[in-house]
Design a protein around this motif. Structure first.
Motif, PDB file in Angstrom:
ATOM      1  N   ASN A  76      38.622   3.029  10.975  1.00 25.93           N
ATOM      2  CA  ASN A  76      39.777   2.207  11.110  1.00 25.93           C
ATOM      3  C   ASN A  76      39.968   1.444   9.866  1.00 25.93           C
ATOM      4  O   ASN A  76      41.423   1.408   9.571  1.00 25.93           O
ATOM      5  N   LYS A 135      47.816  13.535  13.516  1.00 26.43           N
ATOM      6  CA  LYS A 135      48.173  12.052  14.139  1.00 26.43           C
ATOM      7  C   LYS A 135      47.313  11.952  15.351  1.00 26.43           C
ATOM      8  O   LYS A 135      47.165  11.029  15.665  1.00 26.43           O
ATOM      9  N   LYS A 136      47.070  12.983  15.964  1.00 19.98           N
ATOM     10  CA  LYS A 136      46.316  12.877  17.244  1.00 19.98           C
ATOM     11  C   LYS A 136      44.827  12.425  16.976  1.00 19.98           C
ATOM     12  O   LYS A 136      44.094  11.888  17.972  1.00 19.98           O
ATOM     13  N   ARG A 189      44.033   9.786  15.460  1.00 20.74           N
ATOM     14  CA  ARG A 189      43.878   8.286  15.652  1.00 20.74           C
ATOM     15  C   ARG A 189      43.376   7.994  17.263  1.00 20.74           C
ATOM     16  O   ARG A 189      42.668   7.261  17.441  1.00 20.74           O
ATOM     17  N   GLU A 190      44.130   8.677  17.887  1.00 23.13           N
ATOM     18  CA  GLU A 190      43.769   8.584  19.424  1.00 23.13           C
ATOM     19  C   GLU A 190      42.270   8.911  19.825  1.00 23.13           C
ATOM     20  O   GLU A 190      41.635   8.255  20.670  1.00 23.13           O
ATOM     21  N   GLU A 235      40.053   6.082  18.339  1.00 21.18           N
ATOM     22  CA  GLU A 235      39.914   4.973  19.422  1.00 21.18           C
ATOM     23  C   GLU A 235      39.010   5.045  20.590  1.00 21.18           C
ATOM     24  O   GLU A 235      38.376   4.411  21.186  1.00 21.18           O
ATOM     25  N   GLU A 236      39.490   6.453  21.184  1.00 17.28           N
ATOM     26  CA  GLU A 236      38.195   6.792  22.231  1.00 17.28           C
ATOM     27  C   GLU A 236      36.844   6.770  21.969  1.00 17.28           C
ATOM     28  O   GLU A 236      35.983   6.208  22.672  1.00 17.28           O
ATOM     29  N   ASN A 295      35.511  14.580  22.704  1.00 19.32           N
ATOM     30  CA  ASN A 295      36.243  13.974  21.240  1.00 19.32           C
ATOM     31  C   ASN A 295      35.651  13.898  20.132  1.00 19.32           C
ATOM     32  O   ASN A 295      36.270  14.202  19.157  1.00 19.32           O
TER      33      ASN A 295
END
Length: 447
Positions: free
Chosen positions: A225, A238-239, A241-242, A245-246, A270
């Protein structure tokens, strides 16, 4: 554990409870009753930092006790009232020493009690009474020395029921999740170090990185982060980042989690996705990355092996979820008459299409779909130029991983009957399958 350890090294304790110590496994942490009492009084201390640290320790212990953490145990009132060698108790240090002696008696020579304290005089009392004592600086080195003595650790947890690692689904799922987190921490540590080194240089990156290595998984989530805009957003899809976060959500709530299969599945999927995004970046690495001093092939191998290992752990978790490992098997030798799982086929195509499956296929996928990558390659005659190389590489990587896991398990001084049974059975199956593949390869080459 002494009270001062909770006040000064809570983060370290949180990591220690899930850390594999070579030769022993994960340690069992015991909290004396008097330590719980001291923490209760310290939460109202005048000094704000002591209040804060005591409250954090209380919350940490509550999260462990409320979910019946298999490796964090609190001393019971019954144990407090156990008499030990006429020990005269005059202060709280004596009560902690009493706890050590009670547990040492329970182990009956089949293991070692180690007092973890920064109080020098308490350590002196423990050492005089035959209890090993360490502080934060000497803990890991002393544990390694203890592991060299085969009599210092239990030969099987079943010898000491009070200290047995429970074989229920929750305990086993927690163990698998710890191992998945360990693998992810190792792989992500490699990725962060290489990418920071590529973005800056050998001298500057260590000064720029927000937290210096070695890193915990929580540290790594923070670093992704913190350096996202300057480094990682420029490399990854870009995915990512999601996904990041998970994974961060999982890490932050881990100490409060009663692990279930969905937690394990979510974390593994993940983690695999994030590591694959790093893999995609390595297909066409930047010039600066290729020029830095690190070994890019080692980086690739680490990512690949970690993804394969994650798949294996997820499959084991599915077996636990299905209840097939909820009962501890006997410790009797494995029957030498175990039949081959897959019959020897008449050709390379037939044998491998039955034996191999893609290591990246999700567990639970129908057999035909799992075998599809190999079937597709081997259904063509003649085979494509790189097909045989791909299959041999698959065999090599899978065999190397399974063999290393088997050896690591069988050479531990502390080994559960379940672990020994599973490891020896897997060794037999691995040998049989490799023998079948070798026979089929010879036939294929000859024809």
């Amino acid at each position: 554990l002494d009270t001062n350890i909770f006040l000064s090294h809570l983060k370290f304790l949180d990591e220690l409870k899930d850390t594999v110590i070579k030769g022993v496994g994960r340690p069992l942490l015991v909290v004396p009753w008097v330590v719980l009492q001291e923490l209760d009084s310290l939460k109202s201390a005048k000094e704000s930092s002591v209040q804060r640290n005591a409250s954090s320790a209380i919350r940490f212990l509550h999260s462990c006790f409320s979910r019946s953490h298999p490796r964090v145990h609190g001393q019971t009132v019954e144990e407090v009232n156990t008499e030990v060698n006429n020990l005269a108790i005059s202060n709280n240090d004596d009560r902690i020493l009493h706890c050590c002696l009670v547990y040492q008696a329970k182990l009956k020579g089949q293991g070692t009690v180690v007092l973890f304290s920064n109080d020098v005089q308490l350590c002196n009392k423990a050492l005089v009474n035959g209890v090993k004592a360490v502080d934060r600086k000497t803990l890991l080195s002393e544990l390694r020395e203890i592991c060299k003595d085969p009599h210092a650790v239990p030969t099987a947890y079943s010898h000491t029921p009070e200290f047995s690692v429970r074989v229920g689904q929750t305990a086993m799922m927690d163990d698998l999740l710890c191992e998945a987190e360990r693998i992810m921490k190792s792989a992500l540590s490699t990725a962060v170090e290489y990418e920071m080194l590529a973005a800056y240089d050998a001298d500057r990156w260590i000064q720029i990185v927000a937290i210096k290595p070695p890193w915990s998984l929580k540290n790594l989530m923070f670093l992704l982060n913190k350096h996202w805009l300057a480094v990682f957003s420029l490399l990854l899809h870009k995915k990512a980042r999601e996904v990041r976060e998970e994974l961060n959500t999982h890490v932050m709530k881990r100490h409060r989690m009663i692990p279930v299969f969905q937690d394990m599945k979510g974390f593994v999927e993940n983690s695999k996705l994030l590591l694959k995004l790093f893999q995609e970046h390595l297909i066409n690495p930047s010039e600066s990355f290729c020029n830095h001093e690190g070994n890019i092939q080692s980086y690739r191998d680490t990512l690949k092996h970690s993804i394969t290992a994650m798949e294996v752990l997820l499959q084991k978790a599915q077996e636990v979820e299905g209840g097939r490992k909820s009962v501890l098997p006997s410790c009797s030798p494995v029957d030498s008459s175990v039949q081959p799982v897959v019959p020897v086929g008449p050709s390379l195509q037939q044998s491998l299409s039955m034996t191999l499956q893609s290591p990246l296929a999700p567990p639970g996928t129908p057999a035909d779909a799992r075998y599809a990558p190999v079937r597709l390659l081997l259904s063509t005659t003649p085979l494509p130029p790189n097909a045989l190389e791909w299959v041999l590489q698959l065999i090599h990587e899978s065999s190397k991983y399974f063999y290393s896991q088997i050896v690591e398990t069988l050479t531990k001084p502390t080994i559960l009957p379940l672990e020994r049974h599973s490891a020896t059975t897997m060794l037999q199956k691995l040998y049989q399958l490799l023998e079948q593949v070798t026979t089929s390869l010879c036939k294929y080459v000859c024809t």
